[in-house]
Enzyme design. Sequence first.
Site, PDB file in Angstrom:
ATOM      1  N   LYS A  49       0.840  -1.207   0.000  1.00  0.00           N
ATOM      2  CA  LYS A  49       0.000   0.000   0.000  1.00  0.00           C
ATOM      3  C   LYS A  49       0.875   1.257   0.000  1.00  0.00           C
ATOM      4  O   LYS A  49       0.604   2.219  -0.727  1.00  0.00           O
ATOM      5  CB  LYS A  49      -0.940  -0.013   1.220  1.00  0.00           C
ATOM      6  N   GLN A  93      -4.901  -1.773   9.395  1.00  0.00           N
ATOM      7  CA  GLN A  93      -4.741  -3.094   8.766  1.00  0.00           C
ATOM      8  C   GLN A  93      -5.363  -4.172   9.654  1.00  0.00           C
ATOM      9  O   GLN A  93      -5.077  -4.253  10.845  1.00  0.00           O
ATOM     10  CB  GLN A  93      -3.240  -3.360   8.526  1.00  0.00           C
ATOM     11  N   ASP A 116     -11.263   2.537   3.478  1.00  0.00           N
ATOM     12  CA  ASP A 116     -11.563   1.102   3.368  1.00  0.00           C
ATOM     13  C   ASP A 116     -13.060   0.866   3.129  1.00  0.00           C
ATOM     14  O   ASP A 116     -13.455  -0.226   2.709  1.00  0.00           O
ATOM     15  CB  ASP A 116     -11.202   0.384   4.684  1.00  0.00           C
TER      16      ASP A 116
HETATM   17  N1  GUN Z   1      -6.749  -7.020   5.704  1.00  0.00           N
HETATM   18  C1  GUN Z   1      -6.940  -7.753   4.577  1.00  0.00           C
HETATM   19  N2  GUN Z   1      -7.555  -7.004   3.635  1.00  0.00           N
HETATM   20  C2  GUN Z   1      -7.737  -5.780   4.176  1.00  0.00           C
HETATM   21  C3  GUN Z   1      -8.310  -4.568   3.682  1.00  0.00           C
HETATM   22  O1  GUN Z   1      -8.786  -4.474   2.550  1.00  0.00           O
HETATM   23  N3  GUN Z   1      -8.304  -3.519   4.548  1.00  0.00           N
HETATM   24  C4  GUN Z   1      -7.802  -3.612   5.800  1.00  0.00           C
HETATM   25  N4  GUN Z   1      -7.850  -2.536   6.579  1.00  0.00           N
HETATM   26  N5  GUN Z   1      -7.264  -4.716   6.278  1.00  0.00           N
HETATM   27  C5  GUN Z   1      -7.233  -5.783   5.475  1.00  0.00           C
END
Ligand code: GUN
Length: 279
Positions: A49, A93, A116
């Site tokens: 990211k 996350q 998100d």
């Molecule tokens: N963990 C796995 N996929 C995601 C996601 O799309 N967003 C977040 N915040 N955590 C994750």
Amino acid sequence: MAFIIDGKKISSDIREELKQRVRKEGIEACLAVIQVGDDPASSVYVRNKKKACADIGISSKTFELPVQTTQEELLALIGELNEDDNVHGILVQLPLPGHLNEKEIIFAISPEKDVDGFHPQSVGCLSIGEDGFVSCTPAGIIELLKRSDVEMDGKECVIVGRSNIVGKPMAMLMLRENATVTVCHSHTRNLREVCQRADILIAAIGKPKFFDDTYVREGSVVIDVGIHRSGDGKLCGDVDYDKVADKVSAITPVPGGVGPMTIAMLMNNCVQSAWKKGK
Ligand code: GUN
């Protein structure tokens, strides 16, 4: 042989478009990424990211917090980031360590910075057709279908999986595109027969190679949301690709299908957030 929907290429196109937009419109976006603990898979996601942000021209702030971080400490950090005018997106996350209350953390993120799309306000807006951030994986699937010229209007869409992150928002987005939507889950009777009805099958069951050719209709479009490491160390999806690909008209591969779209849509949400703020 089916048309292979190339998520790698489409996500790269989206990232390039965002890069151009950021440069042309002088958008200054900043994403805050919080990771609690050092789960290796989460560390890879967070690194990817940050890299995507740097490629596009979005700045990022990473908070790598120790595994013993308390609920209060994490809430305090989110509170500060909510107030910080220079931060446009906040991403915590997941999964969080077991002692933390994930729901309370997600609810604490300001809906204006909820890139998100997990906050109940974002979810509610999606379900009543109002503006708001949309969960990145289902938003990415819509983009994959649109950019591959797959018609959704009036089509039978069967979604297998009812998670808050994929299945439910996917159903709302498909309704928005005027598809006829069926959501299946572990209590669904005659799953195979229901899946056979689909013009578009979205596989998000979380079981490696679960869907073989007996689940799909000739000429349908199959979107595979799963990602698993199989016994031989190779990545595979929820769909048994080799058995299905000859029967359908289009299919996403794993890897290189849905996966790369999630980060591209996260970047889109960040740029959108900063653009809205600067309007
Ligand atoms: N963990 C796995 N996929 C995601 C996601 O799309 N967003 C977040 N915040 N955590 C994750």
